[in-house]
Enzyme design. Sequence first.
Site, mmCIF file in Angstrom:
data_model
loop_
_atom_site.group_PDB
_atom_site.id
_atom_site.type_symbol
_atom_site.label_atom_id
_atom_site.label_comp_id
_atom_site.label_asym_id
_atom_site.label_seq_id
_atom_site.Cartn_x
_atom_site.Cartn_y
_atom_site.Cartn_z
ATOM 1 N NE ARG A 198 26.597 83.164 48.636
ATOM 2 C CZ ARG A 198 27.881 83.377 48.339
ATOM 3 N NH1 ARG A 198 28.812 83.045 49.231
ATOM 4 N NH2 ARG A 198 28.235 83.889 47.188
ATOM 5 C CE LYS A 221 25.687 80.695 44.093
ATOM 6 N NZ LYS A 221 24.752 81.824 43.836
ATOM 7 C CG HIS A 277 20.909 86.723 49.110
ATOM 8 N ND1 HIS A 277 21.843 85.784 49.471
ATOM 9 C CD2 HIS A 277 21.444 87.373 48.046
ATOM 10 C CE1 HIS A 277 22.877 85.841 48.661
ATOM 11 N NE2 HIS A 277 22.670 86.816 47.798
ATOM 12 N NE ARG A 280 26.475 87.389 49.142
ATOM 13 C CZ ARG A 280 27.760 87.106 49.320
ATOM 14 N NH1 ARG A 280 28.245 86.971 50.542
ATOM 15 N NH2 ARG A 280 28.563 86.935 48.279
ATOM 16 C CG HIS A 303 30.818 88.809 44.384
ATOM 17 N ND1 HIS A 303 30.341 90.110 44.413
ATOM 18 C CD2 HIS A 303 29.827 88.050 44.924
ATOM 19 C CE1 HIS A 303 29.131 90.126 44.934
ATOM 20 N NE2 HIS A 303 28.803 88.893 45.248
ATOM 21 C CE1 TYR A 312 24.733 94.814 46.839
ATOM 22 C CE2 TYR A 312 26.569 93.590 45.894
ATOM 23 C CZ TYR A 312 25.337 93.605 46.509
ATOM 24 O OH TYR A 312 24.697 92.424 46.793
#
Length: 346
Positions: A198, A221, A277, A280, A303, A312
């Site tokens: 990020r 995050k 973003h 990313r 994640h 994806y």
Amino acid sequence: MTIKAVKTGWQVNIQPGGRSGKRVKKTFTTKAEALAWERHVQAKVMQAPEWTPPKKDARKLSDLVDIWFRHHGSGLSAGKGTNSRLLALCEAMGNPRCDLFTADQFAEYRALRMEAGISANNMNREQAYLRAVFNELIRLGHWKKENPLKRLRAFKIQERELSYLTPPQIVLLLDELYKAQNPHVALVATVCLATGARWGEVESLRTSQARNGVIQFVQTKSSKARAVPITKELEEALENHQRTHSDDDRFFSTCYAAFRDGIKRSKIKLPAGQMTHILRHTFASHFMMNGGNILALKNVLGHQSLTMTMRYAHLSPEHLQETRQLNPIAALNLRCTLVDPLLEAA
């Protein structure tokens, strides 16, 4: 007096849980029956305190948010922001007494907010925050009842197509960023594209995080550190940049505005809410299109669940390849290829 004579007999009027507890009334034919029932109720309360009728909880909804923040939220990386958002939510709903707060109240508040133009996605986020407050307070023992939002379903959000930059767009964008007056923006964007990190994670990088061909992202995050390999050339570029443009152990200074200006100059159209973003998404998309492993991508992106990364998966060259051979049209075409020559010969 807890027992008194009434027209229909003898009435017991008591509060087993004390003054703030629920009042219980019951009428009997004889005074002896009334006395026996009163003793039974009092004994029941002494033997099993959980049987006591629940007391009124005078705390406001904001009081629960304060308890949550003191005992849990203050330790979260985004705790202060979440706390402010929750307190604003409480005020907007009139800050009801917590034991009277219901899912219907939140549903009504949610409907009014959406009429005012707030998105369903934002309302789902607020609902998740408040539900998490009750769940945590239940775990800590500060809330004894059921979570009032437990059975309120969030809105179903239509998934949006994830956009990414094509190779020509990447070249165009980096060319514009290298022309910028800000000396940091081009290399920050390059690191984002090379690692899937990020923007804020890269912008705050320190020299201790980039060593031996690996960048370790720690201010993430999910609050979980992750390590991503980089090329020797990129590592050397970072070292040279730090020596030239930094007076401390940080590689970069703030350069978000410079990136936004670079996007404008490049005239690349981005979906709403995908400014930095997009870098990313571009990393993840090209990683899968180039044959990358979905589990490896999950670890690189940090994640918490594979569900997020699966967005994806459709970009993989091998994604659902069987559909080309196993669909009924493909089988029909094969049959026609075999039969048509025979028909012509006949």
